[in-house]
Each structure stands twice: as structure tokens, then as C-alpha cells.
Design a protein around this motif. Structure first.
Motif, short mmCIF file in Angstrom:
data_model
loop_
_atom_site.label_atom_id
_atom_site.label_comp_id
_atom_site.label_asym_id
_atom_site.label_seq_id
_atom_site.Cartn_x
_atom_site.Cartn_y
_atom_site.Cartn_z
N ASP A 103 71.28 -26.77 98.34
CA ASP A 103 69.62 -26.09 97.86
C ASP A 103 69.55 -25.99 97.01
OD1 ASP A 103 69.86 -25.88 100.91
OD2 ASP A 103 71.60 -24.42 100.92
N ASN A 104 68.87 -25.03 96.27
CA ASN A 104 68.15 -24.48 94.76
C ASN A 104 69.12 -23.56 94.21
OD1 ASN A 104 65.99 -26.09 94.60
ND2 ASN A 104 64.40 -24.28 96.05
N LEU A 105 69.35 -23.26 93.15
CA LEU A 105 70.43 -22.83 92.20
C LEU A 105 69.64 -21.87 91.53
CD1 LEU A 105 72.41 -25.77 89.83
CD2 LEU A 105 72.98 -24.44 92.51
N VAL A 106 70.23 -20.60 91.46
CA VAL A 106 69.54 -19.44 90.98
C VAL A 106 70.31 -19.29 89.46
CG1 VAL A 106 69.43 -16.36 90.97
CG2 VAL A 106 69.87 -18.39 93.65
N PHE A 107 68.70 -19.14 87.82
CA PHE A 107 69.14 -18.72 87.23
C PHE A 107 68.31 -17.68 86.43
CE2 PHE A 107 69.13 -24.38 86.00
CZ PHE A 107 70.67 -23.94 86.81
N PRO A 108 69.40 -17.18 86.84
CA PRO A 108 68.45 -15.52 85.93
C PRO A 108 69.11 -15.63 84.79
CG PRO A 108 71.09 -15.17 86.84
CD PRO A 108 70.25 -16.36 87.10
N THR A 109 67.50 -14.82 83.96
CA THR A 109 66.75 -15.06 82.52
C THR A 109 67.89 -13.32 81.39
OG1 THR A 109 65.16 -13.83 82.94
CG2 THR A 109 64.83 -16.71 82.62
N ARG A 110 67.95 -12.46 82.59
CA ARG A 110 68.59 -11.86 81.86
C ARG A 110 69.53 -10.92 82.47
NH1 ARG A 110 67.69 -8.50 77.20
NH2 ARG A 110 67.69 -5.80 77.41
N ILE A 111 71.47 -9.88 81.64
CA ILE A 111 71.72 -9.85 82.25
C ILE A 111 71.54 -8.02 82.25
CG2 ILE A 111 74.50 -8.74 83.16
CD1 ILE A 111 74.23 -12.07 82.48
#
Length: 404
Positions: A103-111
Motif C-alpha cells: 500500500d501507499n506509504l505515509v510521508f509526514p512533512t513536520r513533527i
């Protein structure tokens, strides 16, 4: 003063008292000068500060943004480690393992909690987009190995993490796999037997024995829905017919009323009793009905009243029931006049009956006017159709001659 005004006045007094108490408290309270402002922790964001500067020259309002605290150099390594730990739990998304990505991955842009920004890079953008979406090409060419990189940054400091992954085709359940196998076998048989007049269906696919049947289209749901719709429409049709019958009855009673009043007043004025006049009107109506085969609502109700008298119901009660069954104001008034005529005789009744004749004449004219208006309305559609035919007769030859 009513109760609402008292409550309003009391509320105003309470609000004014509370406001005055708060103002007095602030006025009398001794404020200590502020010497230190506490910053938000890293990731907590800037804070809007509103203060008052008091000097010998006067008081000045001061507004400024208090920036969040920045990490010290010795803190950054531990912060980056915590960011990597948080990222390890997030980036796979619904995938169970990096060795089997379907499945698609999750790429967050900020913590946000750490104040770290994240920039993502992929080894091949034709396989994985920078938002973590797997492309159709990657799914078609799977299995394949690749790497994604996360760059954690804070100010000028960066920390790089590489994640090797293996993109594979999602595993199919037994039912889906068997359906694909059936489709593959049928395609193969179609190719082999494309010149035959009949297609021999297989009795076994893999280790599964199968039997073929023609699919039966179940119509019970259609019968259920269509049947219920028909019942609802039938119910409304019956209600519509009932309404039309009631409307026709009211219209018939309205049309018959002037004529009934004329005939009764004429017969009673000639010296006949009310019952004798009633019987005479019904006798004439029965002859007319036998000759024409038609019914009239007002006379039908009179005939029912006469039948009640013949069955032993008192005359006055029959007239009263007649007025109630008809239900209109005119018939109720007529039944009242007839009852008074029976009770009191001709004394003082001639003028009332004459007045009723005058009102009946007005009603007759009103009925004629309404009938004329309804007739005009009913003629609108035939007139439109006739105009359409006339336009067609005039325009079609003109267009034909123009084409010639």
C-alpha cells in the motif's frame, strides 16, 4: 412594572455590579513589574505578547512576538533520535513490513511536538512519489527493491535516515485468486476453441471440481418493489376517486339548490303543505330520472328524506337530517325554514321563503358564472392544439417552398 421589566432591570444591575467589582479590583491591585518572560518550548510556536511600558515620559503599549526557544547544539542529537523513533512508527502506513510494501506509504512533512521539518526523497520517482504514493508502474513491475530517504531538519542542522523497502504485489485471497484462475482458463479455452460451434466448459480448475449453471435472475425484489408501488398508487387512486365523487356531489348539490328552492316555494305558496310539496317534487324527479337515466344529488337527498318519512321517522327529523347530510349552508337554512313552516304554518314564513328565493337566484347566477369560467379553462388545451395545427398548416408548405 411587569415581571419581564423587573427581571431585565435586575439583570442590568447584576452585570453592572460585577463589572464595577472587577474594575475596582484591577484598580486597587498592586502590580509587580515583569522582569522575565517564559518562552514556549521548541515546537510550541511563537506567542503574541501584549504589555504596557511605564516610564517617566508616560505609559506606552508594546506588542511583539515572543519566539519559541531554540535547541542547543548538545540537545539536537537526542531530538533527532526521538524524531527518528516517531518516524519509524508512522512512515509504513498500512503496510506490515518494509520487506513487503503493498500500500501507499505515509510521508509526514513536520513533527509538531519536536519542531522538526521532514523532506522526503525517493530513489526512483516513477515508482514512489514524494507524498508516499505507489505508482501504477511500480505495482505492475513488482517485486522490486528501492530506497526512500527522510531528511529531518531544524534550522541549519540536518539528520538523514534511509529506509530500504521491497514493493510486492498484494496477496490475493482464495476467492479472488480462484476467480482470476477461472478467467484465465476461459480465455485459454476461447483461444483454443475459437473455430468450434460450441464451447466445452471445464469440469475442474486446478484441484477444484466445478459445475456450471445458468444464472437465474431473481425477480422477487422487483415484484416486491413494483407491487408495493402499485398498491400505493392504487390507494391514492381510490382516494382521488373518493375526492372526485365528493367534489361532484358538492357541485351537484350547489347546482340543484336554486331549482329545489324555486319549486318548493312555488308549491307551498300555491297552498300545498310542506310534505305534499316535497312528495310532488320527488314524484316529478322520479319521472325525469326514469326518462333520462340520470341522477341529481339534491333530489336524491330529498328522496332519501321522503323514504325516511315513509318508514316512520318524524317529518321534522327527516328535514333536519336532510340539511345535515347535504352539509352546505343553503340546505341547512332551507331545512330550518321548512321545519318552522311545519311548526308555525304560513304566518310570517312567506317573507322568509321569498328572501330564500332571492338568495337562491343569486346563487344560480354565481353557478352560471363559475360554469362559464370552468368551460373557458377547459377550452384552453383544445385551442392550443388547434393553433398548433393551424401554424403547421401554414408554416410547413412555406418551409418546403423555401427548400425548393
Amino acid at each position: 412594572m411587569d415581571k419581564r421589566k423587573k427581571w431585565l432591570l435586575a439583570g442590568c444591575l447584576v452585570v453592572s455590579g460585577v463589572a464595577a467589582a472587577v474594575w475596582l479590583k484591577g484598580y486597587l491591585e498592586v502590580q509587580e513589574p515583569v522582569r522575565v518572560l517564559e518562552r514556549n518550548p521548541p515546537g510550541g510556536g511563537d506567542e503574541e505578547i501584549q504589555m504596557e511600558l511605564r516610564t517617566e515620559l508616560g505609559n506606552f503599549p508594546v506588542n511583539f512576538q515572543l519566539a519559541e526557544r531554540s535547541y542547543r547544539e548538545e540537545e539536537l542529537e537526542a531530538v533527532f533520535e526521538r524524531g527518528v523513533q516517531w518516524l519509524d512508527d508512522v512512515w509504513l502506513g498500512e503496510n506490515v513490513s518494509a520487506e513487503a510494501v503493498t500500500d501507499n506509504l505515509v510521508f509526514p512533512t513536520r513533527i509538531e511536538s519536536l519542531g522538526l521539518d521532514i523532506h522526503w526523497e525517493t530513489e526512483n520517482y516513477r515508482w514512489i512519489h514524494t507524498d508516499g504514493t505507489l505508482t501504477a508502474e511500480a505495482r505492475e513491475t513488482a517485486p522490486l527493491d528501492t530506497t526512500v530517504r527522510a531528511v529531518l531538519s531544524y534550522g541549519d542542522s540536518e539528520h538523514i535516515v534511509d529506509y530500504p523497502i521491497r514493493i510486492v504485489m498484494p496477496e490475493k485471497d482464495a476467492k479472488t485468486a480462484f476467480g482470476d484462475a477461472v478467467t484465465e482458463v476461459l480465455d485459454h479455452l476461447q483461444t483454443e476453441q475459437k473455430t468450434a460451434s460450441e464451447l466445452a466448459l471445464p469440469e475442474k480448475i486446478g484441484d477444484v471440481s466445478i459445475r456450471w449453471y445458468g444464472r437465474q435472475n431473481s425477480i422477487w425484489s422487483k415484484i416486491f418493489i413494483f407491487g408495493n408501488i402499485c398498491l400505493v398508487l392504487l390507494y391514492f387512486q381510490q382516494e382521488e376517486r373518493k375526492f372526485e365523487r365528493m367534489k361532484a356531489r358538492e357541485e351537484g348539490l350547489r347546482r340543484d339548490y336554486p331549482e329545489i328552492v324555486y319549486r318548493l316555494v312555488l308549491l307551498i305558496g300555491s297552498g300545498m303543505t310542506v310534505r305534499a310539496a316535497w312528495e310532488k317534487v320527488i314524484t316529478d324527479y322520479q319521472k325525469w330520472r326514469k326518462r333520462t337515466g340520470e341522477n341529481r344529488w339534491g333530489y336524491e337527498e330529498m328522496e332519501m328524506a321522503l323514504r325516511e318519512m315513509n318508514y316512520g321517522i318524524p317529518e321534522l327529523k327527516a328535514y333536519e337530517s336532510f340539511g345535515k347530510r347535504c352539509g352546505t349552508q343553503g340546505y341547512i337554512r332551507l331545512s330550518s325554514l321548512l321545519i318552522q313552516q311545519v311548526k308555525r304554518g304560513a304566518r310570517g314564513m312567506n317573507s322568509l321563503l321569498a328572501q330564500e328565493v332571492g338568495e337562491a337566484e343569486v346563487l344560480r347566477r354565481e353557478n352560471a358564472r363559475k360554469s362559464a369560467e370552468e368551460a373557458g379553462t377547459r377550452l384552453i388545451l383544445p385551442m392550443i392544439l388547434l393553433m398548433t395545427v393551424v401554424f403547421a398548416v401554414l408554416m410547413i408548405p412555406a418551409f418546403l417552398s423555401m427548400n425548393l
